[in-house]
Design an enzyme around this catalytic site. Structure first.
Site, short mmCIF file in Angstrom:
data_model
loop_
_atom_site.label_atom_id
_atom_site.label_comp_id
_atom_site.label_asym_id
_atom_site.label_seq_id
_atom_site.Cartn_x
_atom_site.Cartn_y
_atom_site.Cartn_z
N ARG A 59 1.12 11.96 32.87
CA ARG A 59 0.69 11.03 32.70
C ARG A 59 1.02 10.36 31.50
O ARG A 59 0.89 11.32 30.35
CB ARG A 59 -1.22 10.87 33.08
CG ARG A 59 -1.77 9.67 32.72
CD ARG A 59 -3.51 9.72 32.82
NE ARG A 59 -3.57 10.25 34.30
CZ ARG A 59 -4.88 10.60 34.58
NH1 ARG A 59 -5.33 10.97 33.81
NH2 ARG A 59 -4.70 10.74 35.69
N HIS A 73 -2.93 15.91 32.66
CA HIS A 73 -1.96 15.19 33.36
C HIS A 73 -0.73 14.32 32.03
O HIS A 73 0.30 14.71 32.09
CB HIS A 73 -2.87 13.65 33.59
CG HIS A 73 -2.98 14.06 34.63
ND1 HIS A 73 -2.73 14.11 36.00
CD2 HIS A 73 -4.23 14.12 34.43
CE1 HIS A 73 -3.70 14.00 36.81
NE2 HIS A 73 -4.57 14.67 36.04
N ASP A 76 -3.62 15.48 40.69
CA ASP A 76 -4.79 14.85 41.57
C ASP A 76 -3.98 14.72 42.88
O ASP A 76 -3.29 14.17 42.62
CB ASP A 76 -4.44 13.31 40.93
CG ASP A 76 -5.74 13.26 39.29
OD1 ASP A 76 -5.95 14.36 38.91
OD2 ASP A 76 -5.56 12.00 38.83
N GLU A 89 -14.77 16.79 39.62
CA GLU A 89 -13.29 16.17 40.62
C GLU A 89 -12.80 16.88 41.18
O GLU A 89 -11.71 17.89 40.57
CB GLU A 89 -11.91 15.36 38.76
CG GLU A 89 -13.09 14.80 38.34
CD GLU A 89 -11.90 13.86 37.45
OE1 GLU A 89 -10.15 13.91 37.37
OE2 GLU A 89 -12.78 13.27 36.51
N HIS A 126 -8.35 16.84 41.37
CA HIS A 126 -8.47 17.38 39.87
C HIS A 126 -7.85 19.01 39.50
O HIS A 126 -9.07 19.74 39.70
CB HIS A 126 -8.71 16.77 38.66
CG HIS A 126 -8.27 16.75 37.12
ND1 HIS A 126 -7.14 15.96 36.76
CD2 HIS A 126 -7.96 18.11 36.99
CE1 HIS A 126 -7.16 16.52 35.31
NE2 HIS A 126 -7.92 17.53 35.52
C1 LIG Z 1 -8.84 10.00 35.49
C2 LIG Z 1 -9.49 11.40 36.93
N1 LIG Z 1 -7.99 10.78 37.32
C3 LIG Z 1 -8.67 12.17 35.84
O1 LIG Z 1 -7.29 12.75 35.92
N2 LIG Z 1 -9.50 12.45 34.75
C4 LIG Z 1 -9.46 13.98 34.00
C5 LIG Z 1 -10.02 14.25 33.67
C6 LIG Z 1 -7.97 13.42 32.98
O2 LIG Z 1 -8.27 12.68 32.57
O3 LIG Z 1 -7.64 14.58 32.18
ZN LIG Z 2 -6.04 14.37 37.12
#
Ligand SMILES: C[C@@H](N)C(=O)N[C@H](C)C(=O)O
Ligand SMILES: [Zn+2]
Length: 224
Positions: free
Chosen positions: A109, A136, A143, A201, A204
């Protein structure tokens, strides 16, 4: 030179030569150019991001059907650093004879997306604080859930993906025995393949030694 961070050999376990990663406004080193990313990959092949096409996916961040209610990615795509991808491949091999598969919701990400998420969900149990960055952004967090290979149906896990509430915590007790077992099964399998669970979560997971992998803010189009 003030805003340049020198990755020295004391900080990195790998034998990268002194490599300059620019600091962002929080003082965090973030790889933000394709050229720098490629130089780092040349020095260590495990830093390579791999585009995943052999594991089921449902990338909701490429739609408005996510907790931010806006489309965050231009199209559905999952990239992960090579060791994270190889670990998931190995896990798939173990699951396949059981008729079980993996389904990925998100992998690498770009850092700028973590900034947007934090604006909507400034709670570090559920979204990474940009002052620290996310696994990420390092390309080593994923995830994911489990699916039945025959039907493609997801295992019941007690909540939907990205239900950012206490119900998603591993310790949350008010779910069925089947849902608990499914969470434990996913966790056991992921931990056996080198991943660490996030207690808040169930979906994750991140690879051990996350700091080996620098934060990145390179957009998907550039990676292809
Ligand atoms: C937003 C959720 N899918 C996620 O990935 N949360 C963790 C804490 C992150 O943003 O690293
Ligand atoms: Zn995540």
């Amino acid at each position: 030179m003030k805003n340049i961070y020198i990755l020295c050999l004391f900080l990195l376990p790998w034998k990268l030569s002194a490599q300059e990663i620019p600091l962002n406004k929080h003082g965090l080193p973030v790889v933000n150019s394709l050229q720098l990313y490629k130089e780092l990959v040349k020095q260590h092949k495990d830093l390579r991001l791999v585009k995943i096409d052999d594991i089921a996916q449902d990338v909701r961040y490429a739609t408005a059907n996510n907790f931010t209610k806006v489309q965050l990615y231009p199209y559905p795509v999952v990239w992960l650093r090579l060791p994270a991808y190889q670990a998931l491949q190995a896990l798939q091999m173990v699951l396949e004879p059981m008729g079980v598969g993996l389904k990925i919701f998100d992998g690498y990400r770009p850092y700028r997306v973590t900034e947007k998420m934090w604006e909507v969900m400034p709670d570090d149990r559920y979204a990474a604080d940009p002052k620290k960055g996310s696994g990420h952004n390092r390309g080593i967090a994923v995830d994911l859930t489990l699916i039945y290979l025959k039907t493609g149906k997801e295992f019941p896990m007690g909540t939907d993906y990205d239900d950012l509430s206490e119900k998603a915590h591993h310790a949350y007790a008010k779910i069925t025995d089947e849902e608990k077992e499914n969470r434990v099964f996913l966790r056991t399998m992921m931990e056996a393949h080198g991943f660490v669970a996030l207690e808040t979560e169930w979906w994750h997971y991140y690879l051990k030694d996350a700091e080996k992998y620098p934060l990145m803010d390179i957009w998907f189009d550039e990676l292809k």
